[in-house]
Scaffold this motif. Sequence first.
Motif, PDB file in Angstrom:
ATOM      1  N   MET A 193      53.136  16.170  44.521  1.00 25.62           N
ATOM      2  CA  MET A 193      52.603  17.496  44.795  1.00 25.62           C
ATOM      3  C   MET A 193      51.562  17.832  43.735  1.00 25.62           C
ATOM      4  SD  MET A 193      54.572  21.202  45.154  1.00 25.62           S
ATOM      5  CE  MET A 193      56.103  20.379  45.077  1.00 25.62           C
ATOM      6  N   ASP A 194      50.427  18.364  44.194  1.00 26.41           N
ATOM      7  CA  ASP A 194      49.365  18.811  43.296  1.00 26.41           C
ATOM      8  C   ASP A 194      49.313  20.333  43.331  1.00 26.41           C
ATOM      9  OD1 ASP A 194      48.492  16.182  42.715  1.00 26.41           O
ATOM     10  OD2 ASP A 194      47.315  16.152  44.558  1.00 26.41           O
ATOM     11  N   SER A 195      48.834  20.921  42.269  1.00 27.62           N
ATOM     12  CA  SER A 195      48.722  22.378  42.190  1.00 27.62           C
ATOM     13  C   SER A 195      47.331  22.749  41.701  1.00 27.62           C
ATOM     14  CB  SER A 195      49.778  22.926  41.227  1.00 27.62           C
ATOM     15  OG  SER A 195      49.654  24.317  41.104  1.00 27.62           O
ATOM     16  N   PHE A 196      46.757  23.760  42.343  1.00 24.36           N
ATOM     17  CA  PHE A 196      45.409  24.216  42.004  1.00 24.36           C
ATOM     18  C   PHE A 196      45.391  25.732  41.947  1.00 24.36           C
ATOM     19  CE2 PHE A 196      45.234  20.222  44.218  1.00 24.36           C
ATOM     20  CZ  PHE A 196      44.320  19.472  43.494  1.00 24.36           C
ATOM     21  N   LYS A 197      44.282  26.302  41.525  1.00 25.49           N
ATOM     22  CA  LYS A 197      44.118  27.752  41.470  1.00 25.49           C
ATOM     23  C   LYS A 197      42.924  28.153  42.315  1.00 25.49           C
ATOM     24  CE  LYS A 197      46.686  28.941  37.545  1.00 25.49           C
ATOM     25  NZ  LYS A 197      47.855  29.623  38.013  1.00 25.49           N
ATOM     26  N   LEU A 198      43.109  29.174  43.138  1.00 28.03           N
ATOM     27  CA  LEU A 198      42.035  29.676  43.985  1.00 28.03           C
ATOM     28  C   LEU A 198      40.837  30.105  43.143  1.00 28.03           C
ATOM     29  CD1 LEU A 198      41.325  30.240  46.934  1.00 28.03           C
ATOM     30  CD2 LEU A 198      42.258  32.539  46.634  1.00 28.03           C
ATOM     31  N   GLU A 199      41.093  30.646  41.979  1.00 24.80           N
ATOM     32  CA  GLU A 199      40.012  31.116  41.109  1.00 24.80           C
ATOM     33  C   GLU A 199      39.109  29.980  40.627  1.00 24.80           C
ATOM     34  OE1 GLU A 199      42.562  31.367  36.970  1.00 24.80           O
ATOM     35  OE2 GLU A 199      42.956  32.785  38.581  1.00 24.80           O
ATOM     36  N   ASP A 200      39.565  28.727  40.735  1.00 19.92           N
ATOM     37  CA  ASP A 200      38.747  27.587  40.332  1.00 19.92           C
ATOM     38  C   ASP A 200      37.846  27.088  41.455  1.00 19.92           C
ATOM     39  OD1 ASP A 200      39.894  27.640  37.796  1.00 19.92           O
ATOM     40  OD2 ASP A 200      41.485  26.231  38.367  1.00 19.92           O
ATOM     41  N   MET A 201      38.018  27.645  42.637  1.00 19.45           N
ATOM     42  CA  MET A 201      37.209  27.243  43.788  1.00 19.45           C
ATOM     43  C   MET A 201      35.959  28.131  43.864  1.00 19.45           C
ATOM     44  SD  MET A 201      38.999  24.800  45.059  1.00 19.45           S
ATOM     45  CE  MET A 201      39.930  24.360  43.597  1.00 19.45           C
ATOM     46  N   VAL A 202      34.935  27.673  44.540  1.00 19.26           N
ATOM     47  CA  VAL A 202      33.697  28.438  44.675  1.00 19.26           C
ATOM     48  C   VAL A 202      33.854  29.441  45.809  1.00 19.26           C
ATOM     49  CG1 VAL A 202      31.216  28.308  45.159  1.00 19.26           C
ATOM     50  CG2 VAL A 202      32.308  26.539  43.762  1.00 19.26           C
ATOM     51  N   ARG A 203      33.833  30.743  45.459  1.00 20.70           N
ATOM     52  CA  ARG A 203      33.942  31.853  46.413  1.00 20.70           C
ATOM     53  C   ARG A 203      35.166  31.741  47.317  1.00 20.70           C
ATOM     54  NH1 ARG A 203      29.884  32.547  50.000  1.00 20.70           N
ATOM     55  NH2 ARG A 203      30.492  34.711  50.187  1.00 20.70           N
ATOM     56  N   GLY A 204      36.221  31.078  46.849  1.00 18.08           N
ATOM     57  CA  GLY A 204      37.462  30.997  47.591  1.00 18.08           C
ATOM     58  C   GLY A 204      37.569  29.838  48.563  1.00 18.08           C
ATOM     59  N   TRP A 205      36.513  29.036  48.687  1.00 18.47           N
ATOM     60  CA  TRP A 205      36.532  27.899  49.624  1.00 18.47           C
ATOM     61  C   TRP A 205      37.305  26.756  48.995  1.00 18.47           C
ATOM     62  CZ3 TRP A 205      35.051  28.535  54.500  1.00 18.47           C
ATOM     63  CH2 TRP A 205      34.229  29.629  54.791  1.00 18.47           C
ATOM     64  N   PHE A 206      38.382  26.301  49.668  1.00 18.24           N
ATOM     65  CA  PHE A 206      39.226  25.261  49.085  1.00 18.24           C
ATOM     66  C   PHE A 206      39.457  24.042  49.974  1.00 18.24           C
ATOM     67  CE2 PHE A 206      42.054  28.275  51.109  1.00 18.24           C
ATOM     68  CZ  PHE A 206      43.021  27.482  51.731  1.00 18.24           C
ATOM     69  N   VAL A 207      38.999  24.073  51.226  1.00 17.10           N
ATOM     70  CA  VAL A 207      39.023  22.908  52.104  1.00 17.10           C
ATOM     71  C   VAL A 207      37.638  22.754  52.702  1.00 17.10           C
ATOM     72  CG1 VAL A 207      39.935  21.920  54.253  1.00 17.10           C
ATOM     73  CG2 VAL A 207      41.484  23.121  52.698  1.00 17.10           C
ATOM     74  N   GLY A 208      37.059  21.559  52.628  1.00 15.04           N
ATOM     75  CA  GLY A 208      35.741  21.325  53.220  1.00 15.04           C
ATOM     76  C   GLY A 208      35.017  20.186  52.549  1.00 15.04           C
ATOM     77  N   GLY A 209      33.794  19.969  52.955  1.00 19.36           N
ATOM     78  CA  GLY A 209      32.996  18.854  52.467  1.00 19.36           C
ATOM     79  C   GLY A 209      32.177  19.172  51.243  1.00 19.36           C
ATOM     80  N   PHE A 210      32.679  19.983  50.349  1.00 18.77           N
ATOM     81  CA  PHE A 210      31.952  20.427  49.155  1.00 18.77           C
ATOM     82  C   PHE A 210      32.812  20.164  47.932  1.00 18.77           C
ATOM     83  CE2 PHE A 210      33.606  23.857  51.844  1.00 18.77           C
ATOM     84  CZ  PHE A 210      34.753  24.173  51.129  1.00 18.77           C
ATOM     85  N   GLU A 211      32.284  20.488  46.769  1.00 18.03           N
ATOM     86  CA  GLU A 211      33.012  20.331  45.502  1.00 18.03           C
ATOM     87  C   GLU A 211      33.006  21.660  44.765  1.00 18.03           C
ATOM     88  OE1 GLU A 211      34.691  17.766  44.308  1.00 18.03           O
ATOM     89  OE2 GLU A 211      34.158  16.411  45.947  1.00 18.03           O
ATOM     90  N   PRO A 212      34.088  22.072  44.141  1.00 19.48           N
ATOM     91  CA  PRO A 212      35.394  21.415  44.201  1.00 19.48           C
ATOM     92  C   PRO A 212      36.088  21.715  45.530  1.00 19.48           C
ATOM     93  CG  PRO A 212      35.578  23.431  42.926  1.00 19.48           C
ATOM     94  CD  PRO A 212      34.125  23.277  43.310  1.00 19.48           C
ATOM     95  N   THR A 213      37.044  20.894  45.894  1.00 15.57           N
ATOM     96  CA  THR A 213      37.840  21.109  47.092  1.00 15.57           C
ATOM     97  C   THR A 213      39.205  20.463  46.905  1.00 15.57           C
ATOM     98  OG1 THR A 213      37.862  20.932  49.507  1.00 15.57           O
ATOM     99  CG2 THR A 213      37.008  19.052  48.308  1.00 15.57           C
ATOM    100  N   LEU A 214      40.189  20.974  47.595  1.00 16.04           N
ATOM    101  CA  LEU A 214      41.512  20.360  47.563  1.00 16.04           C
ATOM    102  C   LEU A 214      41.621  19.252  48.594  1.00 16.04           C
ATOM    103  CD1 LEU A 214      42.062  23.074  46.084  1.00 16.04           C
ATOM    104  CD2 LEU A 214      44.323  22.968  47.076  1.00 16.04           C
ATOM    105  N   TYR A 215      40.852  19.398  49.675  1.00 20.64           N
ATOM    106  CA  TYR A 215      40.885  18.424  50.754  1.00 20.64           C
ATOM    107  C   TYR A 215      39.474  18.257  51.276  1.00 20.64           C
ATOM    108  CZ  TYR A 215      42.473  15.927  54.897  1.00 20.64           C
ATOM    109  OH  TYR A 215      42.668  14.982  55.867  1.00 20.64           O
ATOM    110  N   LYS A 216      38.892  17.105  51.018  1.00 24.86           N
ATOM    111  CA  LYS A 216      37.496  16.871  51.403  1.00 24.86           C
ATOM    112  C   LYS A 216      37.440  16.416  52.857  1.00 24.86           C
ATOM    113  CE  LYS A 216      33.244  15.197  49.445  1.00 24.86           C
ATOM    114  NZ  LYS A 216      32.802  16.352  48.709  1.00 24.86           N
TER     115      LYS A 216
ATOM    116  N   VAL B 101      36.570  20.848  59.017  1.00 19.29           N
ATOM    117  CA  VAL B 101      36.876  22.267  58.909  1.00 19.29           C
ATOM    118  C   VAL B 101      36.610  22.728  57.477  1.00 19.29           C
ATOM    119  CG1 VAL B 101      39.316  21.895  58.332  1.00 19.29           C
ATOM    120  CG2 VAL B 101      38.636  24.020  59.473  1.00 19.29           C
ATOM    121  N   GLU B 102      36.372  24.024  57.313  1.00 16.50           N
ATOM    122  CA  GLU B 102      36.299  24.640  55.987  1.00 16.50           C
ATOM    123  C   GLU B 102      37.252  25.830  55.988  1.00 16.50           C
ATOM    124  OE1 GLU B 102      32.218  25.686  55.214  1.00 16.50           O
ATOM    125  OE2 GLU B 102      31.551  23.610  55.337  1.00 16.50           O
ATOM    126  N   VAL B 103      37.939  26.049  54.868  1.00 19.53           N
ATOM    127  CA  VAL B 103      38.904  27.139  54.772  1.00 19.53           C
ATOM    128  C   VAL B 103      38.725  27.849  53.435  1.00 19.53           C
ATOM    129  CG1 VAL B 103      41.349  27.792  54.844  1.00 19.53           C
ATOM    130  CG2 VAL B 103      40.550  25.810  56.163  1.00 19.53           C
TER     131      VAL B 103
END
Length: 109
Positions: A1-24, A28-30
């Motif tokens: 299990m990995d753990s991340f913080k929403l505040e470390d993502m760019v404008r709240g985006w955490f899934v998608g083809g960008f960096e940083p992301t939790l799931y590249k 879809v983008e979330v």
Amino acid sequence: MDSFKLEDMVRGWFVGGFEPTLYKTTDVEVAVQHFKAGDKEASHCHKIATEITVIVSGRARMKGQEYGAGSIIRIAPGEYTDFEALEDTITTVVKLPGALNDKYLEENA
């Protein structure tokens, strides 16, 4: 299990083809986004992607229509909308497919 913080993502985006992301992925983008009352985004559309916005808490205006907590708004490709937080607001946004560089500002908006 990995753990991340929403505040470390760019404008709240955490899934998608960008960096940083939790799931590249480009499927879809979330995002979970936090807005302060008065925050605005200019009118824009996506030519490829459908965008689904859930108002988790707060109130917002999109294209002249007010939405509150629990509202789900689907924005079709080519449909323009703006965004204004009428009070502190949290949204969850799903954009599919996750088409990078698919944001077009509305001229004369």
